[in-house]
Design an enzyme around this catalytic site. Structure first.
Site, short mmCIF file in Angstrom:
data_model
loop_
_atom_site.label_atom_id
_atom_site.label_comp_id
_atom_site.label_asym_id
_atom_site.label_seq_id
_atom_site.Cartn_x
_atom_site.Cartn_y
_atom_site.Cartn_z
CG ASP A 144 -1.86 -1.20 1.22
OD1 ASP A 144 -2.39 -1.52 0.14
OD2 ASP A 144 -2.04 -1.83 2.28
CG HIS A 180 -3.51 -5.23 2.71
ND1 HIS A 180 -3.00 -4.34 1.78
CD2 HIS A 180 -3.66 -6.40 2.07
CE1 HIS A 180 -2.86 -4.96 0.63
NE2 HIS A 180 -3.26 -6.22 0.76
P1 NAD Z 1 -0.23 -18.46 -5.42
O1 NAD Z 1 -1.39 -19.36 -5.48
O2 NAD Z 1 0.45 -18.09 -6.68
O3 NAD Z 1 0.88 -19.06 -4.45
C1 NAD Z 1 0.57 -19.54 -3.18
C2 NAD Z 1 1.57 -20.61 -2.84
O4 NAD Z 1 1.31 -21.05 -1.52
C3 NAD Z 1 1.48 -21.86 -3.76
O5 NAD Z 1 2.77 -22.20 -4.23
C4 NAD Z 1 0.92 -22.93 -2.84
O6 NAD Z 1 1.39 -24.24 -3.14
C5 NAD Z 1 1.47 -22.45 -1.49
N1 NAD Z 1 0.78 -23.01 -0.33
C6 NAD Z 1 -0.55 -23.17 -0.13
N2 NAD Z 1 -0.76 -23.75 1.06
C7 NAD Z 1 0.46 -23.93 1.63
C8 NAD Z 1 0.91 -24.50 2.86
N3 NAD Z 1 0.07 -24.98 3.77
N4 NAD Z 1 2.23 -24.55 3.09
C9 NAD Z 1 3.11 -24.06 2.19
N5 NAD Z 1 2.75 -23.52 1.03
C10 NAD Z 1 1.44 -23.46 0.75
O7 NAD Z 1 -0.71 -17.13 -4.65
P2 NAD Z 1 0.03 -15.71 -4.58
O8 NAD Z 1 -0.41 -14.87 -5.69
O9 NAD Z 1 1.48 -15.94 -4.35
O10 NAD Z 1 -0.65 -15.10 -3.24
C11 NAD Z 1 -0.43 -15.67 -1.99
C12 NAD Z 1 -1.20 -14.92 -0.92
O11 NAD Z 1 -0.71 -13.58 -0.78
C13 NAD Z 1 -2.70 -14.77 -1.22
O12 NAD Z 1 -3.44 -15.03 -0.05
C14 NAD Z 1 -2.85 -13.32 -1.63
O13 NAD Z 1 -4.13 -12.82 -1.39
C15 NAD Z 1 -1.81 -12.67 -0.73
N6 NAD Z 1 -1.36 -11.33 -1.13
C16 NAD Z 1 -1.15 -10.42 -0.17
C17 NAD Z 1 -0.70 -9.15 -0.48
C18 NAD Z 1 -0.44 -8.14 0.60
O14 NAD Z 1 -0.29 -6.96 0.29
N7 NAD Z 1 -0.33 -8.54 1.84
C19 NAD Z 1 -0.46 -8.81 -1.82
C20 NAD Z 1 -0.68 -9.78 -2.80
C21 NAD Z 1 -1.15 -11.04 -2.45
C1 LMR Z 2 -3.18 -6.55 -3.06
O1 LMR Z 2 -3.44 -5.53 -2.44
O2 LMR Z 2 -2.73 -6.54 -4.23
C2 LMR Z 2 -3.36 -7.88 -2.39
O3 LMR Z 2 -3.97 -7.74 -1.15
C3 LMR Z 2 -4.02 -8.89 -3.27
C4 LMR Z 2 -5.49 -8.62 -3.49
O4 LMR Z 2 -6.28 -9.54 -3.31
O5 LMR Z 2 -5.84 -7.50 -3.87
#
Ligand code: NAD
Ligand code: LMR
Length: 348
Positions: free
Chosen positions: A184, A211
């Protein structure tokens, strides 16, 4: 002249000393979900951090890429750290397969969990992702209870309270559980840079609250470029930051949410944590247990020091728009914190 030279010498010495690089830290770091959309680029950026001695890529046996493959790829970077891959199974207690990667870890980055699809809110991911986070956090409690846990998995607003309360119940420090909201800040800096023509590298807009949607409150008035925004533009810029995640979800059209910008932001935060552990304190906004408002969890600037969060800083002065928005933040955030607290109550 002689006197002037004598005076100049210690100054020159001090200058030379200040230029001497301090020895880098030597910290083992784990990325849980290290083969996912965020996990892979995040692992790469962390492998390039001079404070990382060992990087463990941990992911499931069903992950899109074998952890050993990601590790074998990263191991060729010209950096000091070693890289290893570890495979686990979905929440299969007692999670013994996590003992080796987690033991001795100082920082565990957790981007493991489902991302949003168009039409979903972050809150829609809560149940499934909280169960994933719980398995990982319990393993950290067992094998690296002193480590900082950087929670990227959504919904951050509910998952962090849920996991911090689980830590409390185990007699561990809930401040070790930190929600990563850096994306953010990154977005707010970028958007202010575009609008004002200033270099985003020198912009640092604090983003407070939480967030998700309206809980994301960029405090433009506290940054010297941010405060240049004309008052009539501020509500749109505020909304632009709130909606930025959804814009990425929609553009990716069902294939996930922000990954590359998140990896960049996660590495910025992870590097700040490691810098703090090594004694070079850094200040970043983050979501954690807090008493700076009447809510028990909140995102605000925190000082990262040798043990993780050293100090939670006050939110500072807000202008009229920001003060109004803070009330809106509190209403939504309270409900999302409560979901997290209920989860902890029902699942410990
Ligand atoms: P993705 O599906 O590409 O990757 C997730 C990974 O986690 C996969 O490789 C999967 O195998 C693994 N996984 C699932 N369960 C698991 C476990 N128990 N142990 C170990 N690994 C496990 O998803 P992504 O795009 O990388 O997003 C991941 C998370 O991050 C989502 O929840 C998304 O909403 C979040 N996110 C947060 C922010 C933020 O600003 N905080 C920003 C973007 C995404
Ligand atoms: C973001 O802000 O990009 C993450 O929290 C992923 C989402 O679901 O928007």
């Amino acid at each position: 002249k002689v006197k002037a030279k004598a005076k100049a010498e210690p100054k020159a010495k001090a200058k030379a000393k200040a230029k001497e690089p301090k020895p880098a830290g030597n910290y083992p770091v784990v990325v849980c979900g290290g083969c996912g959309g965020i996990g892979q680029p995040l692992a790469m950026l962390m492998a390039m951090d001079k404070n990382v001695s060992e990087l463990c890529i941990y992911d499931l046996d069903i992950s899109p890429m074998p952890p050993a493959g990601v590790a074998q790829d990263l191991i060729h970077l010209e950096r000091k750290c070693t890289v290893k891959g570890y495979v686990g199974k979905l929440n299969e207690p007692p999670m013994n397969f996590m003992e080796e990667p987690l033991t001795g870890a100082h920082l565990v980055l957790i981007p493991a969990g489902l991302p949003r699809k168009p039409g979903q809110t972050r809150d829609d991911l809560f149940k499934i992702n909280a169960d994933i986070a719980k398995g990982l956090v319990e393993a950290c409690a067992k094998y690296c209870p002193e480590a900082v846990l950087a929670m990227i998995v959504n919904p951050v607003n509910s998952i962090v309270p849920a996991m911090a309360e689980l830590y409390k119940k185990k007699g561990l420090d809930p401040m070790k559980i930190i929600g990563v909201t850096t994306l953010d800040i990154v977005r707010a800096n970028k958007f202010v840079g575009e609008e004002t023509g200033k270099n985003p590298n020198f912009i640092n807009v604090p983003v407070i609250g939480g967030h998700a949607g309206a809980t994301i409150l960029p405090v433009f008035s506290q940054d010297k470029a941010g405060k240049l925004l004309p008052a009539e533009k501020v509500p749109d810029m505020d909304k632009h930051v709130q909606d930025a995640g959804t814009d990425v979800v929609n553009a990716k059209n069902g294939k996930g949410s922000a990954t590359l910008s998140m990896a960049y932001a996660g590495a910025r935060f992870g590097s700040a944590v490691l810098s703090g552990l090594s004694g070079r304190r850094r200040t970043e906004c983050a979501y954690c247990a807090s008493t700076v408002t009447d809510l028990p969890y909140f995102a605000q600037p925190v000082v990262l020091g040798p043990k993780g969060i050293e100090k939670v800083l006050p939110i500072g002065e807000l202008n009229e728009h920001e003060t109004k928005r803070l009330e809106e933040v509190k209403v939504q955030l309270k409900g999302e914190i409560d979901s997290g607290l209920k989860y902890a109550e029902a699942n410990s």
